[in-house]
Design a protein around this motif. Structure first.
Motif, PDB file in Angstrom:
ATOM      1  N   ASP A 193      39.306  32.622  35.053  1.00  0.00           N
ATOM      2  CA  ASP A 193      40.261  33.395  35.179  1.00  0.00           C
ATOM      3  C   ASP A 193      40.125  34.861  35.511  1.00  0.00           C
ATOM      4  O   ASP A 193      39.543  35.415  34.524  1.00  0.00           O
ATOM      5  CB  ASP A 193      41.169  33.175  33.320  1.00  0.00           C
ATOM      6  N   LEU A 194      40.629  35.480  36.358  1.00  0.00           N
ATOM      7  CA  LEU A 194      40.114  37.154  37.010  1.00  0.00           C
ATOM      8  C   LEU A 194      41.149  37.716  36.099  1.00  0.00           C
ATOM      9  O   LEU A 194      39.355  38.902  36.445  1.00  0.00           O
ATOM     10  CB  LEU A 194      41.108  36.516  38.122  1.00  0.00           C
ATOM     11  N   ALA A 195      41.729  37.685  35.555  1.00  0.00           N
ATOM     12  CA  ALA A 195      42.245  39.223  34.546  1.00  0.00           C
ATOM     13  C   ALA A 195      41.691  39.071  33.244  1.00  0.00           C
ATOM     14  O   ALA A 195      41.062  39.748  33.116  1.00  0.00           O
ATOM     15  CB  ALA A 195      43.566  38.452  34.319  1.00  0.00           C
ATOM     16  N   ILE A 196      40.840  37.901  33.073  1.00  0.00           N
ATOM     17  CA  ILE A 196      40.556  37.625  31.793  1.00  0.00           C
ATOM     18  C   ILE A 196      38.574  38.173  32.294  1.00  0.00           C
ATOM     19  O   ILE A 196      37.986  38.741  30.781  1.00  0.00           O
ATOM     20  CB  ILE A 196      40.047  36.138  31.000  1.00  0.00           C
ATOM     21  N   GLU A 197      38.866  37.752  33.111  1.00  0.00           N
ATOM     22  CA  GLU A 197      36.299  38.359  34.042  1.00  0.00           C
ATOM     23  C   GLU A 197      36.882  39.696  33.698  1.00  0.00           C
ATOM     24  O   GLU A 197      36.067  40.228  33.002  1.00  0.00           O
ATOM     25  CB  GLU A 197      36.234  37.422  34.911  1.00  0.00           C
ATOM     26  N   LEU A 198      37.722  40.091  34.527  1.00  0.00           N
ATOM     27  CA  LEU A 198      38.397  41.757  34.731  1.00  0.00           C
ATOM     28  C   LEU A 198      38.142  42.505  33.173  1.00  0.00           C
ATOM     29  O   LEU A 198      37.173  43.146  32.711  1.00  0.00           O
ATOM     30  CB  LEU A 198      39.060  42.355  35.101  1.00  0.00           C
TER      31      LEU A 198
END
Ligand SMILES: NC(=O)c1ccc[n+]([C@@H]2O[C@H](COP(=O)([O-])OP(=O)(O)OC[C@H]3O[C@@H](n4cnc5c(N)ncnc54)[C@H](O)[C@@H]3O)[C@@H](O)[C@H]2O)c1
Ligand SMILES: NC(=O)c1ccc[n+]([C@@H]2O[C@H](COP(=O)([O-])OP(=O)(O)OC[C@H]3O[C@@H](n4cnc5c(N)ncnc54)[C@H](O)[C@@H]3O)[C@@H](O)[C@H]2O)c1
Lengths: 219, 219
Positions: A193-198
């Motif tokens: 989950d790229l948004a969450i990683e950011l």
DNA sequence: CGATAGTCGTTAAAGATTTCACATACTTGG
DNA sequence: CCAAGTATGTGAAATCTTTAACGACTATCG
């Protein structure tokens, strides 16, 4: 096949591909041996953790010497089944899907995206990164026994596609959509989950100041 | 700012953005209240873990009732600093970089890619996803106090760019390259290694058969 | 208004992972 | 062939994370 080593901790299993990659690098550089300390500096994992990880597979090293790169590499190649290629399907040839198709996962890697699907008529029939894009309507018939799928469709479509993948016999899904999909308990889903990683990185920056303590990545 | 809640476990912190997103969904759907059990089904995290996570922030719920969606949402908005936008730079406008630029991280999210850099003359000067692409030679002068960077350059360039980012005052890097970069201990690096994620999924499929036990994602 | 069902917050237990620290055994140089 | 140096493999401790279980309290229905 092997039913002995079922007790390898998951945390260890997740690090294996990382070790494998760096061992490959060392091998390419012509290095013949490596110590857990050296490897530790390269992969940024504590050397005791590396020794412990390796020890689950038996005594792979030699005291006073370290590990033989060639031997370790061939051991992990077998363990990680690097000899047989795993065929992968990708669903959703959009921004992210296109990036993956253009990337050659085969380098150092036993996985190959063999087929892609999309709903957009304009995409269907084209070739992206050497992979044919089929229409999603033909998912079931064209999947041909592939057991791993990368899911890069809009999140609204995620559950529907997942259901169809499951019916078609998939056993693992790498899900890049923000949707948390539901699948039967014998199907494995890993979420990236790229948004969450950011967001998480930003949160950690503000609330977990690094320094003396709390070292994670250092010079 | 707040120096009280430094004892929130990292595992919890990583889940906060996930909770936040699903609370937003619920709010949009007009739901007024939610129980840890319901939320658990949505985010696929054990309900006891959710209650435990929330409890680190105090008593946010009401016994016999659950949690007030609006209240919880506004609480997490503050906690996650969703009111102020975090400016982000992206280095390397290739396959992956382009995908990120075309994606709007601002939806439900307080992070915005404000500027991008690339070494390729053809890319420089263009606009991708509404973001200007600058030449990497101007990194230091154009970074303008941005403290978070997404790194999507070839792995061979990763360490060099990281060094420059650090000198330019960056505090966090989201590294998508396979390289493990070295930075001073006050800079935080999170690695997202897509090839490894794929390999790990394959490994788990072969060596950790799911079923009865070992449930992770279920209907 | 009392009984019932529902749900939190938390204590305590269990489980997983990391790290320390050292006996052991190998390597190497002289 | 020995002594000094090196690095493994692992028992034990420390740390971190998840899960179970339940007392306390709330909402709601009849
Ligand atoms: N691009 C990013 O940087 C990024 C970041 C975080 C999360 N994501 C998530 O990844 C997913 C993909 O993102 P994206 O930017 O590539 O989106 P996108 O819109 O560019 O691509 C989605 C693709 O899926 C196709 N599609 C739509 N419905 C389909 C269906 N039913 N069956 C098959 N194909 C279908 C579309 O035609 C399109 O090509 C989204 O869920 C997004 O939220 C993307
Ligand atoms: N695309 C994927 O699916 C994928 C998957 C796993 C890992 N990765 C990793 O992500 C990174 C990026 O992958 P990609 O497919 O986007 O690669 P890419 O080659 O498409 O893009 C790299 C971009 O970086 C630019 N660049 C090169 N040197 C630079 C420098 N010194 N400064 C600034 N920009 C520079 C290039 O011009 C190019 O635009 C790579 O390290 C790759 O290993 C990508």
């Amino acid at each position: 096949m092997d039913i002995e080593q079922t007790k390898i901790p998951q945390a260890t299993a997740k690090r294996l591909p990382l070790y494998y990659r760096f061992l490959n690098n060392l091998h390419t550089q012509g290095k013949l041996r490596v110590s857990s300390k050296e490897l530790s500096e390269a992969v940024k994992v504590d050397s005791a953790t590396i020794r412990r990880d390796f020890s689950y597979f038996g005594a792979l090293g030699k005291k006073g010497y370290g590990y033989n790169v060639e031997y370790l590499l061939s051991f992990f190649r077998k363990t990680l089944d690097q000899d047989e290629t795993t065929r992968v399907a990708l669903i959703g040839v959009g921004n992210l899907g296109t990036a993956f198709l253009n990337y050659n996962f085969m380098k150092n890697n036993n996985t190959k995206i063999e087929i892609a699907f999309d709903a957009n008529e304009e995409r269907v029939g084209t070739e992206v990164g050497g992979v044919d894009v089929e229409h999603i309507d033909h998912l079931e018939e064209k999947l041909g026994g592939i057991s791993v799928a990368i899911l890069t469709v809009p999140s609204s479509a995620a559950q529907g596609i997942a259901d169809r993948l499951v019916k078609a016999g998939i056993s693992g899904i790498l899900n890049f959509t923000p949707a948390r999909i539901s699948v039967p308990s014998d199907v494995r889903v890993h979420h990236i989950d790229l948004a969450i990683e950011l967001q998480a990185l930003v949160y950690f920056l503000k609330h977990y100041p690094l320094d003396e303590e709390n070292i994670e990545e250092e010079e």
